[in-house]
Design an enzyme around this catalytic site. Structure first.
Site, PDB file in Angstrom:
ATOM      1  N   GLU A  74      38.532  38.137  38.928  1.00  0.00           N
ATOM      2  CA  GLU A  74      38.838  37.148  37.859  1.00  0.00           C
ATOM      3  C   GLU A  74      38.228  37.328  36.611  1.00  0.00           C
ATOM      4  O   GLU A  74      37.237  36.377  36.100  1.00  0.00           O
ATOM      5  CB  GLU A  74      38.401  35.777  38.617  1.00  0.00           C
ATOM      6  CG  GLU A  74      39.328  35.591  39.882  1.00  0.00           C
ATOM      7  CD  GLU A  74      39.346  34.209  40.466  1.00  0.00           C
ATOM      8  OE1 GLU A  74      40.232  33.850  40.984  1.00  0.00           O
ATOM      9  OE2 GLU A  74      38.076  33.788  40.419  1.00  0.00           O
ATOM     10  N   GLU A 184      45.361  36.150  44.843  1.00  0.00           N
ATOM     11  CA  GLU A 184      44.605  35.051  45.487  1.00  0.00           C
ATOM     12  C   GLU A 184      45.338  33.567  45.243  1.00  0.00           C
ATOM     13  O   GLU A 184      45.683  33.334  44.333  1.00  0.00           O
ATOM     14  CB  GLU A 184      43.147  35.021  44.863  1.00  0.00           C
ATOM     15  CG  GLU A 184      42.141  35.684  44.996  1.00  0.00           C
ATOM     16  CD  GLU A 184      40.721  35.491  44.592  1.00  0.00           C
ATOM     17  OE1 GLU A 184      40.735  34.308  44.389  1.00  0.00           O
ATOM     18  OE2 GLU A 184      40.043  36.469  44.311  1.00  0.00           O
TER      19      GLU A 184
END
Length: 258
Positions: A74, A184
């Protein structure tokens, strides 16, 4: 390595997500490992490559080759802060660190798919800012195979978030000529009925966009093991009804990610 051995024993494909941090790396924290805190940019590049190699060698020693490797987790605002923080002048360093990790993977085994992982999959502007900034600063996009996305919506916005993520997938595939994947997703444990709808819709829209697949993070998380509230396991240690979204109704088997 132990978890990878269990995955291999169950004939599962394996994704490794390397955080390059002593703790979780995510949009709000990308702290360098303490051992790297005083490294120069070149030393950090070497450290990224060496750490990546160490992981791949440890897996290889057990006869395991991951199908995918994420270079960073991320990395909305870069990695290895503050040296590689994109928003504070670190775009060039961020690109160098990604390049170092991807080159290490491809040198080790060119068949392993590399992933650039950015959260907020519904935010097309973020992805264009991030990837565009990288491309302007020496990013070797040819060493990356997949753009990975995260999405963690709430009960009042999940459908619009998925719709926006679908639009983002279509744009990214066209703009950068890369595959996309939901690496995710997560939703509230307390709303398993909506979680089921969310996962089902996310899988449907990912298929429509010709995305590679959908991963739920971290379904087995449950109290009292953790306070994380977006797992999808019941208190008796079994999958909740939300996980039924991953069952292929035609074959009554668990859908694979590809």
């Amino acid at each position: 390595v132990v978890k990878a051995e269990k995955a291999k024993a169950n004939n599962l494909d394996i994704m490794i997500c390397i955080h390059y941090s002593d703790w979780w790396a995510d949009p709000g924290q990308q702290t360098k490992p303490a051992a790297w805190s005083n490294y120069s940019v070149t030393q950090l590049e070497n450290a990224v490559a060496n750490h990546t190699n160490n992981i791949l060698n440890a897996l290889n020693a057990k006869g395991i080759s991951p199908k995918w490797v994420q270079i960073g987790n991320e990395t909305n605002d870069g990695m290895l802060w503050t040296t590689g923080k994109a928003s504070t002048g670190g775009f060039a360093n961020y690109a160098k660190f990604l390049n170092a990790g991807a080159n290490a993977v491809k040198t080790f085994n060119s068949s392993i798919k590399t992933i650039l992982h950015i959260a907020s999959g519904n935010d097309n502007g973020l992805f264009q800012w991030n990837i565009g900034g990288l491309l302007n600063n020496g990013f070797q996009i040819n060493k990356f195979d997949i753009i990975g996305m995260s999405l963690y919506p709430d009960a009042d916005n999940w459908k619009s978030y998925v719709d926006d993520t679908y639009s983002n997938m279509i744009d990214l595939k066209s703009r950068y000529n890369k595959d996309v994947m939901m690496v995710e997703i997560g939703f509230s444990y307390s709303r398993q009925d909506i979680t089921y709808q969310f996962i089902t819709y996310m899988i449907e829209k990912t298929k429509q966009a010709n995305g590679l697949g959908v991963f739920y993070w971290e379904p087995i998380a449950r109290s009292p093991f953790t306070s994380y509230s977006k797992g999808a396991w019941d208190s008796d240690g079994s999958p909740s009804a939300a996980m039924d979204a991953f069952i292929n109704r035609n074959t009554l088997s668990i859908e694979r990610s590809t």
